[in-house]
Design an enzyme around this catalytic site. Structure first.
Site, PDB file in Angstrom:
ATOM      1  N   TYR A   1       0.842  -1.209   0.000  1.00 38.92           N
ATOM      2  CA  TYR A   1       0.000   0.000   0.000  1.00 38.92           C
ATOM      3  C   TYR A   1       0.876   1.257   0.000  1.00 38.92           C
ATOM      4  O   TYR A   1       0.506   2.306  -0.532  1.00 38.92           O
ATOM      5  CB  TYR A   1      -0.967  -0.020   1.192  1.00 38.92           C
ATOM      6  CG  TYR A   1      -2.180   0.853   0.980  1.00 38.92           C
ATOM      7  CD1 TYR A   1      -3.080   0.589  -0.051  1.00 38.92           C
ATOM      8  CD2 TYR A   1      -2.434   1.943   1.809  1.00 38.92           C
ATOM      9  CE1 TYR A   1      -4.197   1.387  -0.249  1.00 38.92           C
ATOM     10  CE2 TYR A   1      -3.549   2.738   1.611  1.00 38.92           C
ATOM     11  CZ  TYR A   1      -4.424   2.455   0.587  1.00 38.92           C
ATOM     12  OH  TYR A   1      -5.530   3.250   0.393  1.00 38.92           O
TER      13      TYR A   1
ATOM     14  N   LYS B   1      -3.658   8.529   2.597  1.00 34.06           N
ATOM     15  CA  LYS B   1      -4.927   8.309   3.300  1.00 34.06           C
ATOM     16  C   LYS B   1      -4.875   8.881   4.726  1.00 34.06           C
ATOM     17  O   LYS B   1      -5.892   9.331   5.251  1.00 34.06           O
ATOM     18  CB  LYS B   1      -5.275   6.816   3.340  1.00 34.06           C
ATOM     19  CG  LYS B   1      -5.660   6.220   1.990  1.00 34.06           C
ATOM     20  CD  LYS B   1      -6.850   6.901   1.363  1.00 34.06           C
ATOM     21  CE  LYS B   1      -7.404   6.124   0.181  1.00 34.06           C
ATOM     22  NZ  LYS B   1      -8.395   6.894  -0.594  1.00 34.06           N
TER      23      LYS B   1
HETATM   24  P1  NAP Z   1     -12.071   3.018  -8.891  1.00 39.87           P
HETATM   25  O1  NAP Z   1     -13.349   2.447  -9.306  1.00 39.87           O
HETATM   26  O2  NAP Z   1     -10.911   2.828  -9.812  1.00 39.87           O
HETATM   27  O3  NAP Z   1     -12.277   4.558  -8.564  1.00 39.87           O
HETATM   28  C1  NAP Z   1     -11.191   5.459  -8.436  1.00 39.87           C
HETATM   29  C2  NAP Z   1     -11.637   6.720  -9.085  1.00 39.87           C
HETATM   30  O4  NAP Z   1     -10.664   7.786  -8.923  1.00 39.87           O
HETATM   31  C3  NAP Z   1     -11.798   6.528 -10.597  1.00 39.87           C
HETATM   32  O5  NAP Z   1     -13.047   7.007 -10.987  1.00 39.87           O
HETATM   33  C4  NAP Z   1     -10.667   7.359 -11.142  1.00 39.87           C
HETATM   34  O6  NAP Z   1     -10.875   7.805 -12.443  1.00 39.87           O
HETATM   35  C5  NAP Z   1     -10.677   8.491 -10.140  1.00 39.87           C
HETATM   36  N1  NAP Z   1      -9.537   9.377 -10.333  1.00 39.87           N
HETATM   37  C6  NAP Z   1      -8.223   9.098 -10.313  1.00 39.87           C
HETATM   38  N2  NAP Z   1      -7.511  10.200 -10.606  1.00 39.87           N
HETATM   39  C7  NAP Z   1      -8.417  11.203 -10.810  1.00 39.87           C
HETATM   40  C8  NAP Z   1      -8.311  12.567 -11.156  1.00 39.87           C
HETATM   41  N3  NAP Z   1      -7.120  13.172 -11.359  1.00 39.87           N
HETATM   42  N4  NAP Z   1      -9.444  13.315 -11.267  1.00 39.87           N
HETATM   43  C9  NAP Z   1     -10.655  12.743 -11.078  1.00 39.87           C
HETATM   44  N5  NAP Z   1     -10.823  11.446 -10.773  1.00 39.87           N
HETATM   45  C10 NAP Z   1      -9.706  10.684 -10.646  1.00 39.87           C
HETATM   46  O7  NAP Z   1     -11.594   2.411  -7.490  1.00 39.87           O
HETATM   47  P2  NAP Z   1     -12.270   2.399  -6.042  1.00 39.87           P
HETATM   48  O8  NAP Z   1     -11.625   1.272  -5.338  1.00 39.87           O
HETATM   49  O9  NAP Z   1     -13.747   2.477  -6.153  1.00 39.87           O
HETATM   50  O10 NAP Z   1     -11.689   3.728  -5.394  1.00 39.87           O
HETATM   51  C11 NAP Z   1     -12.521   4.758  -4.853  1.00 39.87           C
HETATM   52  C12 NAP Z   1     -11.974   5.223  -3.516  1.00 39.87           C
HETATM   53  O11 NAP Z   1     -12.124   4.171  -2.575  1.00 39.87           O
HETATM   54  C13 NAP Z   1     -10.504   5.592  -3.523  1.00 39.87           C
HETATM   55  O12 NAP Z   1     -10.302   6.717  -2.689  1.00 39.87           O
HETATM   56  C14 NAP Z   1      -9.857   4.366  -2.898  1.00 39.87           C
HETATM   57  O13 NAP Z   1      -8.617   4.644  -2.300  1.00 39.87           O
HETATM   58  C15 NAP Z   1     -10.910   4.034  -1.868  1.00 39.87           C
HETATM   59  N6  NAP Z   1     -10.834   2.704  -1.287  1.00 39.87           N
HETATM   60  C16 NAP Z   1     -10.785   1.601  -2.083  1.00 39.87           C
HETATM   61  C17 NAP Z   1     -10.703   0.338  -1.507  1.00 39.87           C
HETATM   62  C18 NAP Z   1     -10.644  -0.895  -2.352  1.00 39.87           C
HETATM   63  O14 NAP Z   1     -10.226  -1.948  -1.857  1.00 39.87           O
HETATM   64  N7  NAP Z   1     -11.072  -0.862  -3.587  1.00 39.87           N
HETATM   65  C19 NAP Z   1     -10.680   0.202  -0.111  1.00 39.87           C
HETATM   66  C20 NAP Z   1     -10.740   1.346   0.675  1.00 39.87           C
HETATM   67  C21 NAP Z   1     -10.813   2.594   0.075  1.00 39.87           C
HETATM   68  P3  NAP Z   1     -10.021   7.033 -13.609  1.00 39.87           P
HETATM   69  O15 NAP Z   1     -10.449   5.625 -13.602  1.00 39.87           O
HETATM   70  O16 NAP Z   1     -10.356   7.753 -14.819  1.00 39.87           O
HETATM   71  O17 NAP Z   1      -8.583   7.199 -13.235  1.00 39.87           O
END
Ligand code: NAP
Length: 264
Positions: A156, A163
């Protein structure tokens, strides 16, 4: 009538139907909220547009959170359609993939550190500031975080400090905006297979270990995370601000996992 009836919610971070933001959007739609979505680039617009239509929304706004220009234009663009916003969902993170594996000490670069802080942490306060003129009294903001902020975990790496900054920012934002009745919270989700998560080295092993070690003995779903985000942004949670709520099957409370989890 749902518990978000008559609320307007702006959702960022929908990249696919596996995105956590999509789980949040579905829960908020089910509870009666009107939705608007942001998309990060013209290339991704059609994908977000298609998903938004499934939840009766055609309100799409460009927002690359690395662009000051997009932040400046966001409130004007939104005001063409809505006078106010009740809910803002921040579900955005980014770090260079080559820094999400191996040794944190060896692999972390100045640019990678800066970029991950900028896109994953600064973007939340920047979003709040941009939308502040439209935020209704008693509005609620929510962001997505992960246990890597509190504990050291393999791979990570640079996202851990990002975070940690995000969660600290939640507290400062809650402190600043509380006098206007605006609440700011975070959901700390357990690992879920999404596009962003696929970039983290050994993610599949993290999923397996989590499922075996957590008290509930399974991983969480975007629906479960979405339900908690919807609750936090509703009037049912009027007394909660500056909080980080874990939705991770209880993984974060475990000191020593069941011996089966270690030995397998
Ligand atoms: P995800 O579907 O890939 O979503 C991440 C989003 O961030 C995507 O829509 C991505 O767009 C966007 N993003 C990245 N750079 C950006 C920018 N410069 N401007 C605007 N948007 C941008 O993955 P996710 O897991 O749902 O992630 C969402 C949140 O949940 C994140 O903060 C992540 O750290 C958090 N989270 C995830 C997990 C997990 O296990 N999946 C666990 C805890 C927390 P693009 O695809 O176009 O880059």
């Amino acid at each position: 009538m749902g518990f978000l009836a008559n609320k307007k919610a702006l959702i960022t971070g929908v990249a696919s139907n596996r995105s956590i933001a999509w789980g949040v959007a579905q829960a908020m739609h089910r509870e009666g909220a009107d939705l608007a979505f942001t998309y990060p680039s013209d290339k991704l617009r059609p994908r977000v547009e298609k998903l938004a239509a499934e939840l009766d929304s055609s309100l799409l706004l460009p927002l690359d959170v690395g662009s000051d220009d997009d932040f400046e234009q966001l409130p004007g663009r939104l005001r063409e359609h809505w006078q106010n916003v009740d809910i803002v969902v921040h579900s955005i993170a980014f770090a260079p993939q080559e820094e999400l594996k191996g040794s944190y000490v060896d692999n972390t670069t100045r640019d990678g550190f800066r970029l991950s802080q900028d896109i994953s942490a600064f973007s939340f306060v920047a979003l709040a500031r941009a939308l502040r003129p439209l935020l209704r009294e008693e509005a609620a903001l929510v962001t997505m975080t992960y246990l890597g902020s509190e504990r050291a975990l393999p791979s990570y790496n640079v996202m851990g400090p990002a975070k940690a900054a995000l969660e600290s920012s939640v507290r400062y934002m809650a402190y600043d905006l509380g006098p206007q009745g605006i609440r700011v919270n975070a959901v700390s989700a357990g690992p879920i297979k999404t596009l962003a998560a696929a970039g983290i080295g050994s993610f599949r092993r993290m999923l397996d270990y989590n499922a075996r070690s957590a008290p509930l003995q399974r991983n969480v779903t975007t629906e479960e995370v979405g339900n908690v985000a919807a609750f936090l942004c509703s009037d049912l949670a009027r007394g909660i601000t500056g909080e980080v709520v874990h939705v991770d099957s209880g993984f974060h409370i475990v000191g020593l996992p069941g011996l089966d989890a270690i030995e397998e």
